[in-house]
Design an enzyme around this catalytic site. Structure first.
Site: not given
Ligand SMILES: *Cc1c(COP(=O)(O)O)cnc(C)c1O
Length: 431
Positions: A107
């Site tokens: 993210k």
């Molecule tokens: C947010 C997150 C996901 C999911 O990603 P999306 O884009 O919502 O599908 C998967 N793994 C981790 C560690 C995350 O923080």
């Protein structure tokens, strides 16, 4: 780049407007009116370019009319200032590590880019931008560290008290500067409800320039295409060309960005959507019926999403053509028991510690049995963010990244609130 709403094809907004609004009034999602192709020559020679060069090429293909070249280049270099290496595990299995940013999760790509785009569009002397976020763990850290020190912005993060891991909490509470954290005596849903109410509150909107930084923001989606192209470049360098990406999915923003990259010309053989028990999309791809469900709690808690917010975007990218999506995206779901077995298997076979989300993506590459393709599973977070899931012998092998040690030296500062909206409102108003 002009955008429309998935609920209104006649709407036209600028990129800047889409970034600050996050979501159209009609509750659809912003989508680019046209999806431009990346230059064919560039893709042909992509192995010669670095992550930031690739990132700039993509950003300028999309945003050259919104941000002048020199500014965009500086912005991209500042946003994507950490690696996303493809690590080889065996002859046809690779892990794309997306956890080398400040919050140790993928993210960071979205949050850093978005914060810098917002800061760029904020004119001197304009009203302070107030970012409100609710987090179950990972989003808050990425947003806090993405906006830390960004001028003209202030971030307020609500997290459920006692329900995030130690590393996640430190990332929220040790920042100071323009970041403040609130431990809410309640669940993530309580945090989200408080933030939603704040956005709907007239008095707060009159006083503050509020914005949300959630994963549906178009400025979070775009930078996630960077690492798909960059992974392709790394694999091409190693002589691989038929590539399968397996993406651990919750809100389907990550895989949505992969599919956007595909639309822009990235050669991908197959996408795999890997989920935990929250299997709305796997069920849809099997049955053709899209039926959301309340989320259930799992070891891979960043993927505990029963109604994935970006799925609409994906169907929209392919003109609602289910057959095309079903062919391009295979989906698999895994239980907690299987996830734990996956963590152990990766550790025993490859001497590698994967977080639970990553382990699910690994299991999906195995379920997808095709031969003669390079299978790349995305590692979305560092294992140290989810310590409670690991058996003690594997836990002992997790190396703490330097970023975490640095956080431990800072004092933790946060406020505490119940789940009452009037109290939260009073807090924001400084009462
Ligand atoms: C947010 C997150 C996901 C999911 O990603 P999306 O884009 O919502 O599908 C998967 N793994 C981790 C560690 C995350 O923080």
């Amino acid at each position: 780049m002009k955008l429309y709403s998935t609920n209104n094809k006649d709407l036209r907004v600028s990129f800047q407007e889409a970034v600050f609004n996050s979501m159209p009034q009609d509750k659809g999602l912003y989508m680019p009116l046209e999806i431009p192709q990346l230059d064919q020559e560039f893709i042909k020679n992509i192995e010669k370019y670095s992550l930031t060069e690739i990132a700039y090429q993509i950003a300028s293909t999309l945003l050259k009319d919104e941000i002048p070249a020199a500014d965009l280049k500086a912005l991209v270099e500042d946003a994507a200032n950490f690696d996303a290496p493809v690590v080889k595990l065996n002859d046809d299995t690779f892990v794309l590590e997306l956890f080398h940013g400040p919050s140790l999760a993928f993210k960071d790509f979205g949050a850093r880019f978005m914060s810098r785009v917002m800061a760029y569009f904020l004119k001197d002397g304009e009203q302070l931008l107030d970012v409100l976020v609710a987090t179950s763990g990972d989003t808050g850290g990425a947003v806090a560290l993405g906006f830390l020190g960004v001028p003209n912005t202030r971030v307020t993060i609500l997290f459920p008290k006692g329900k995030v891991s130690e590393v996640q909490r430190l990332q929220l509470t040790t920042n100071g500067q323009n970041i403040r954290a609130i431990a809410v005596d309640g669940t993530f849903d309580d945090c989200q409800a408080l933030v939603k109410q704040a956005f709907a509150d007239e008095e707060l909107n009159a006083k503050f320039r509020l914005t949300s930084a959630n994963s549906i923001n178009i400025a979070r989606l775009i930078p996630q295409t960077f690492y798909y192209f960059n992974a392709y470049a790394q694999l091409k360098r190693k002589g691989y060309k038929d590539i399968v990406f397996s993406v651990p999915s919750g809100n389907f923003g990550n895989i949505g960005a992969g599919l956007l990259a595909y639309k822009m010309g990235l050669p991908v053989h197959q996408f795999i959507a890997a989920t935990n028990a929250n299997d709305t999309v796997p069920r849809f791809l099997e049955s053709g019926i899209y039926e959301t469900k309340p989320s259930v709690q799992t070891y891979a808690n960043a993927m505990d999403v029963g109604a994935p917010s970006n799925w609409v975007r994906i169907m929209n990218l392919f003109e609602e053509d289910r057959a095309t999506v079903q062919k391009l995206v295979k989906a698999y779901r895994f239980t907690d028991e299987e996830t734990l077995a996956g963590i152990k298997e990766i550790f025993e076979k490859f001497d590698y510690v994967a977080c639970p989300h990553t382990a699910i993506a690994y299991l999906a590459t195995k379920a997808f049995a095709e031969k003669d393709v390079a299978k790349v599973f995305l590692s979305t977070a560092h294992a140290c963010k989810f310590p409670e899931v690991f058996p003690v012998d594997i836990l002992a092998k997790i190396e703490m990244p330097a970023q975490v040690e640095a956080l431990r030296n800072n004092p933790e500062i946060y406020d505490e609130l119940g789940n009452d909206f009037e109290d939260f409102k009073g807090y924001l108003l400084g009462r």
